[in-house]
Design an enzyme around this catalytic site. Structure first.
Site, PDB file in Angstrom:
ATOM      1  N   GLY A   1       0.833  -1.224   0.054  1.00 56.07           N
ATOM      2  CA  GLY A   1       0.001   0.075  -0.057  1.00 56.07           C
ATOM      3  C   GLY A   1       0.842   1.054  -0.054  1.00 56.07           C
ATOM      4  O   GLY A   1       2.112   0.989  -0.162  1.00 56.07           O
ATOM      5  N   ASN A   2       0.136   2.342   0.166  1.00 54.14           N
ATOM      6  CA  ASN A   2       1.067   3.504   0.131  1.00 54.14           C
ATOM      7  C   ASN A   2       0.345   4.477   1.284  1.00 54.14           C
ATOM      8  O   ASN A   2      -0.870   4.108   1.790  1.00 54.14           O
ATOM      9  CB  ASN A   2       1.061   4.337  -1.163  1.00 54.14           C
ATOM     10  CG  ASN A   2      -0.151   4.737  -1.771  1.00 54.14           C
ATOM     11  OD1 ASN A   2      -0.862   5.457  -1.331  1.00 54.14           O
ATOM     12  ND2 ASN A   2      -0.628   3.977  -2.712  1.00 54.14           N
TER      13      ASN A   2
END
Ligand code: CTP
Length: 396
Positions: free
Chosen positions: A208-209
């Protein structure tokens, strides 16, 4: 943007009446003139003074109070309203509005106004489910009243069920949506993507980020307030879903691609604020990967560039998160993805970019013109982006 607009907020005798104080406060903070009208029963729960202190305007509480500037002026009040909201609305008040009874100034104002009326019911589950109430609500709905809620949850009686006043954010969102109907983006179909995508590694883990979704949500809300028909396609975020916006939840880049391509086909504008993963795990492990091997290597494969894939006669706005060579890199993206505008943020700055409430951005258009904006709230950045969109639409 709502300067000079007037909201008449009707408050009836529900235990949820205290929540209307917050509604009045938020509307006032938005720059709206708020005239509060209370029934006698409402005054058992909150005092006119609470509203008066927040709105800095007289509160209408008694039809026959000759000292009140509105005492015989319910018609003036009704005429001045750009929108009228009854929140919370009890079963009794809904019955009166449905029947056209006007025995208190709130009801005579509802009867007299030509403005759209929003009703947010709040009552016990039995009262809500009673066919009489349902009939009254349907009657109001069929006459063009906008009904928001009620929600499900714990009620004052201790019971759990339908009947709770919906969250204030939802009531406020509906008010802004109604007020914005004649805005400079009225009738325009705008698709906004927001948040970061999550690319599964196994059943419980993902790549993810740190995107919070705040910028995209701010754009969606600002577009709604300016009259647009907004579709918000969002990765998982911790944010409340905005009211008056069509929200589609997605997780992966592939899901976002499908949702964006479908929505963009009928759109006038696409604003791609999402932080789409550039790479995803080549395979998704079944179950949960065990902590056994000393080293674990993940093979990542490129995801599809959604923005580059969207074709058609629509305005395309992209974002670029850059850390060095900011303008040349962003200009390259604008060209490669055939954008009309790119909004660049320097992710090395502390006060802007991911998770901040503020942003410092630079606009670059097709002609290569750049415009650097000072640090401002994401909601303000959103409006500046939409100002550009309005000009781009006008120039088409
Ligand atoms: N974008 C997209 N699909 C992707 C990746 C990005 O539509 N698979 C969009 C983003 O929503 C954004 C713009 O493209 O509006 C630029 O994203 P950014 O990540 O800055 O650019 P990339 O093209 O991914 O380039 P790089 O990560 O190498 O800087």
């Amino acid at each position: 943007m709502f300067k000079g607009k007037n909201v008449v907020l009707g408050v009836t005798g529900s235990i949820a009446a205290y929540k209307a104080v917050d509604i009045a406060s938020k509307l006032t903070q938005k720059g709206l003139a708020v005239d509060v009208v209370m029934t006698k029963a409402a005054q058992q729960f909150v005092t006119p003074l609470s509203f008066r202190s927040i709105t800095h305007r007289p509160v209408v509480a008694d039809m026959f109070d000759l000292a009140s500037e509105y005492s015989v002026e319910h018609v003036a009040l009704a005429e001045r309203a750009d929108v009228m909201v009854v929140a919370p609305a009890t079963a009794n008040s809904i019955a009166k509005m449905a029947a056209g009874i006007a025995d208190e100034i709130l009801y005579s104002t509802v009867l007299a106004t030509r403005a759209p009326v929003i009703i947010a019911p709040a009552m016990d589950v039995g009262m809500w489910q009673n066919p009489v109430t349902q009939e009254n609500v349907n009657k109001l709905r069929s006459r063009g009243f906008i009904i928001v809620g009620p929600g499900y949850g714990r009620l004052a009686s201790g019971l759990v069920g339908m009947g709770r006043l919906v969250d204030n954010e939802e009531i406020l969102g509906t008010i802004y949506h109604v007020l914005g109907r004649k805005g400079d983006l009225a009738e325009k179909q705008i698709v906004v993507s927001a948040g970061g995508t999550q690319e599964p590694i196994d059943l419980v883990r993902f790549v993810g980020n740190r995107s919070s979704g705040k910028m995209g949500y701010a754009v969606a809300e600002a577009a709604r307030d300016r009259g647009a028909i907004v579709t918000l396609i969002t990765g998982p975020t911790a944010l409340l879903t905005p009211a008056g916006v069509d929200v589609m939840q997605v997780q992966t880049a592939a899901q976002m691609r499908d949702a964006v391509l479908k929505a963009a086909a009928a759109a006038d504008v696409l604003i791609m604020a999402a932080a789409v993963a550039d790479y995803r795990p080549a395979t998704v492990a079944e179950g949960k990967i065990k902590r056994e091997a000393e080293n674990l290597t993940l093979e990542l494969v490129k995801t599809i560039d959604i923005l580059a894939e969207v074709k058609g006669d629509l305005i395309k706005v992209g974002f670029a998160a850059e850390s060095d060579d900011i303008v040349p890199r962003a200009t390259e993206k604008l060209k490669k993805k055939h954008l009309d505008l790119i909004v660049v943020n320097d992710i090395t700055a502390k006060d802007s970019g991911f998770d901040a409430d503020t942003n410092r951005v630079t606009f670059i258009n097709r002609k290569g013109e750049t415009e650097q904006l000072p640090l401002m709230l994401k909601s303000e950045v959103a409006h500046r982006i939409l100002d550009k969109v309005v000009s781009l639409l006008a120039a088409k």
